[in-house]
Design an enzyme around this catalytic site. Structure first.
Site, PDB file in Angstrom:
ATOM      1  N   GLU A  72       0.836  -1.205   0.000  1.00 14.80           N
ATOM      2  CA  GLU A  72       0.000   0.000   0.000  1.00 14.80           C
ATOM      3  C   GLU A  72       0.872   1.257   0.000  1.00 14.80           C
ATOM      4  O   GLU A  72       0.730   2.147   0.859  1.00 14.80           O
ATOM      5  CB  GLU A  72      -1.002  -0.007   1.162  1.00 14.80           C
ATOM      6  CG  GLU A  72      -1.973  -1.162   1.040  1.00 14.80           C
ATOM      7  CD  GLU A  72      -3.209  -1.088   1.943  1.00 14.80           C
ATOM      8  OE1 GLU A  72      -3.290  -0.199   2.799  1.00 14.80           O
ATOM      9  OE2 GLU A  72      -4.115  -1.930   1.752  1.00 14.80           O
ATOM     10  N   GLU A  90      -4.893  -8.634  -0.603  1.00 16.79           N
ATOM     11  CA  GLU A  90      -5.685  -8.339   0.609  1.00 16.79           C
ATOM     12  C   GLU A  90      -7.140  -8.217   0.204  1.00 16.79           C
ATOM     13  O   GLU A  90      -7.484  -7.373  -0.636  1.00 16.79           O
ATOM     14  CB  GLU A  90      -5.221  -7.040   1.286  1.00 16.79           C
ATOM     15  CG  GLU A  90      -3.964  -7.214   2.102  1.00 16.79           C
ATOM     16  CD  GLU A  90      -3.598  -5.986   2.932  1.00 16.79           C
ATOM     17  OE1 GLU A  90      -4.509  -5.272   3.419  1.00 16.79           O
ATOM     18  OE2 GLU A  90      -2.388  -5.742   3.088  1.00 16.79           O
TER      19      GLU A  90
HETATM   20  O1  AHR Z   1      -5.212  -6.009   6.813  1.00 14.98           O
HETATM   21  C1  AHR Z   1      -5.161  -4.857   7.585  1.00 14.98           C
HETATM   22  C2  AHR Z   1      -4.514  -3.697   6.865  1.00 14.98           C
HETATM   23  O2  AHR Z   1      -5.293  -3.318   5.785  1.00 14.98           O
HETATM   24  C3  AHR Z   1      -3.163  -3.956   6.256  1.00 14.98           C
HETATM   25  O3  AHR Z   1      -2.126  -3.819   7.171  1.00 14.98           O
HETATM   26  C4  AHR Z   1      -3.068  -2.904   5.205  1.00 14.98           C
HETATM   27  O4  AHR Z   1      -2.247  -3.288   4.133  1.00 14.98           O
HETATM   28  C5  AHR Z   1      -4.515  -2.681   4.812  1.00 14.98           C
HETATM   29  O5  AHR Z   1      -4.833  -1.336   4.765  1.00 14.98           O
END
Ligand code: AHR
Length: 518
Positions: free
Chosen positions: A198, A322
């Site tokens: 991110e 994610e």
């Molecule tokens: O999964 C939780 C968080 O969500 C992670 O650390 C981040 O990459 C995302 O914003």
């Protein structure tokens, strides 16, 4: 489900049983086993474990001295449950944590490792007892391939370069020798490496042009030390529908990457300030959760179309590293620990996502649900020595037969599940043929109150027996607790019959079914 919704679904079921309800609608689909599609990469069943809340510490790692039964510090109950799941791939150490993690603090004797503050997640002290050796040994223990995210946000190129050498080189080189000194003679197999996380947000608030240059720079120093494999390089991709990020990254850096990572979470309300409770929700909120979840199909389709412009040979994969349901935390728990309950609603969301990934099997090579234990849409929840398996775990377990199988095309004519002016397909179907030639068909009925009669036309299938399992419950808010850990769990499904080229089954409301054709 709130009590009104729960009662409503009971009434529909009762009325249906008494024979007063309108006839059960029929859903038709066709499955053509003579036209196999792409192989479903096992890695779309990947998981994610971050130094966040109680995921690593308590969830995986309790230490060798713990009264909780463990193997070299890893909880035995969790290891056994994960082995059953056949986790193909595990992403670590974050998430946002990855961009503040300095790997050298997590090697050597545990008592002399320096501590740090986990600034993203609750400001707690991280003692670095779970580091590179602990993670990679854990992957070997559960049989998963590691996927390591390098620190681009606050780290250095040298640090990243040396970490890859430490993990993967068998030469007489400084980092390989340091690893040997710390007790590991042979390198680990670390095929998957991400360059930052991110980077548009917690990983450095970068502009896509700046990150693209950083990706190119870091990537140059990720060397292939092993003669047996080349490292698969994942670039930080877009947040949800940030198509401009994808466009720039592909234009500036596509030729050096193997995968571009998309992140997208399912918020029940769609509002980050008030995401919604994990267990107390109305039918409207159930519906909006599902609408937000199936948006993944649109995101994948649109990002791929942009990627294909820069990469017409479709060499770069889309990686969804994610995804999952993100609700408000459980009342009374640390807001920075992201601990939430997991309901049948989440299981339906998981199954719909897996169907979407399988639909895009040719281009989606990897996906990592967030996260493995005690965080967000977890597979497993723990409380001291107790452990429970969530409805989402059961979906991953039922669906593991799709891992590495060949996708088979299905055409479904689904009725709508509608609320006000909005709708989504009530029934979703996905099918695959495994290496032994067995065909598996998974079905999801997202409608909380309507059962469907399903009738399928099969081509190229030689089978005369349909067996299966079903995951459902009295309400979409049903979940497992430490006092009642088996409220939502799969049971045998006997409502499917096969005759010649026809498969018929009754698909109950709010259910997930896996059928095997023999
Ligand atoms: O999964 C939780 C968080 O969500 C992670 O650390 C981040 O990459 C995302 O914003």
């Amino acid at each position: 489900m709130n009590s009104k919704l729960f009662l409503a679904s009971l009434c529909v079921a009762t009325v249906a049983r008494l024979g007063f309800a309108a006839e059960t609608a029929t859903v038709r689909f066709s499955l053509d086993a003579d036209k196999p599609g792409a192989v479903i990469n096992r890695n779309v069943y990947g998981q994610f474990a971050e130094h966040l809340g109680r995921c690593i510490y308590e969830g995986i790692w309790v230490g060798e001295q713990s009264p909780i039964p463990n193997t070299r510090g890893y909880r035995n109950d969790v290891v056994a449950a994960l082995k059953t799941l056949q986790v193909p791939l595990l992403r670590w150490p974050g998430g946002c944590f990855a961009d503040e993690y300095h790997w050298k603090d997590g090697i050597g004797p545990r008592e002399s490792r320096p501590a740090m503050i986990n600034t993203h997640w609750g400001g707690v002290v991280e003692n670095n007892h779970f580091g590179t050796h602990e993670f990679l040994d854990f992957c070997e223990l559960i049989g998963a391939e590691p996927f390591v995210c390098l620190n681009v946000g606050s780290g250095t190129v040298q640090e990243a370069m040396e970490w890859v050498e430490y993990m993967t080189s068998d030469a007489q080189s400084p980092m390989a020798n340091l690893r040997r000194k710390n007790g590991r003679e042979k390198s680990w197999r670390v095929r998957y490496v991400a360059v930052g996380n991110e980077s548009w947000g917690c990983g450095g608030t970068m502009r896509p042009e700046f990150y693209a240059d950083n990706f190119r720079r870091y990537n140059t120093f990720i060397k292939n030390y092993s003669p047996d494999y080349r490292i698969y390089r994942v670039a930080c991709g877009p947040n949800g529908d940030n198509y401009a990020w994808t466009e720039t990254l592909m234009k500036e850096a596509a030729r050096w990457m193997n995968g571009l990572a998309l992140h997208n979470y399912t918020l029940p309300t769609g509002n980050w300030q008030k995401k919604g409770s994990s267990t107390q929700f109305s039918e409207d909120e159930y519906f909006s959760t599902l609408r937000n979840a199936v948006r993944m199909d649109e995101l994948i389709t649109k990002h791929l179309a942009i990627m294909d412009q820069a990469d017409p040979r479709k060499r770069v994969d889309l990686v969804v590293d994610e995804w999952g349901v993100w609700t408000d935390v459980e009342p009374g728990t640390n807001r920075g620990f992201l601990y939430q309950q997991d309901t049948l609603r989440n299981a339906i969301v998981a199954a719909l996502h897996l169907h979407i990934f399988q639909k895009h099997a040719a281009r989606v090579s990897m996906a990592n649900i967030a996260q493995m234990i005690n965080v967000l849409q977890a597979m497993i929840l723990t409380e001291k020595e107790k452990m429970l398996l969530t409805p989402t775990y059961h979906v991953f377990e039922m669906f593991k037969v799709h891992q590495g199988a060949t996708s088979l095309p299905v055409e479904v004519s689904s009725p709508d599940y509608a609320r006000a002016a909005q709708k989504l397909a009530a029934v979703s179907v996905s099918a695959s043929r495994d290496a032994a030639g067995k065909i598996h068909v998974s079905l999801v009925n997202a409608d909380p109150s309507r059962d469907f009669q399903v009738s399928a036309q099969l081509s190229g299938v030689r089978a005369n027996r349909a067996t299966g399992r079903i995951l459902t419950a009295a309400a979409v808010a049903a979940h497992n607790t430490f006092a009642a850990p088996d409220t939502v769990k799969p049971v045998a499904f006997t409502a499917a019959t096969i005759s010649g080229e026809k498969l018929d089954l009754m698909l109950p409301a709010k259910s997930i079914v896996m059928v095997e054709l023999n």
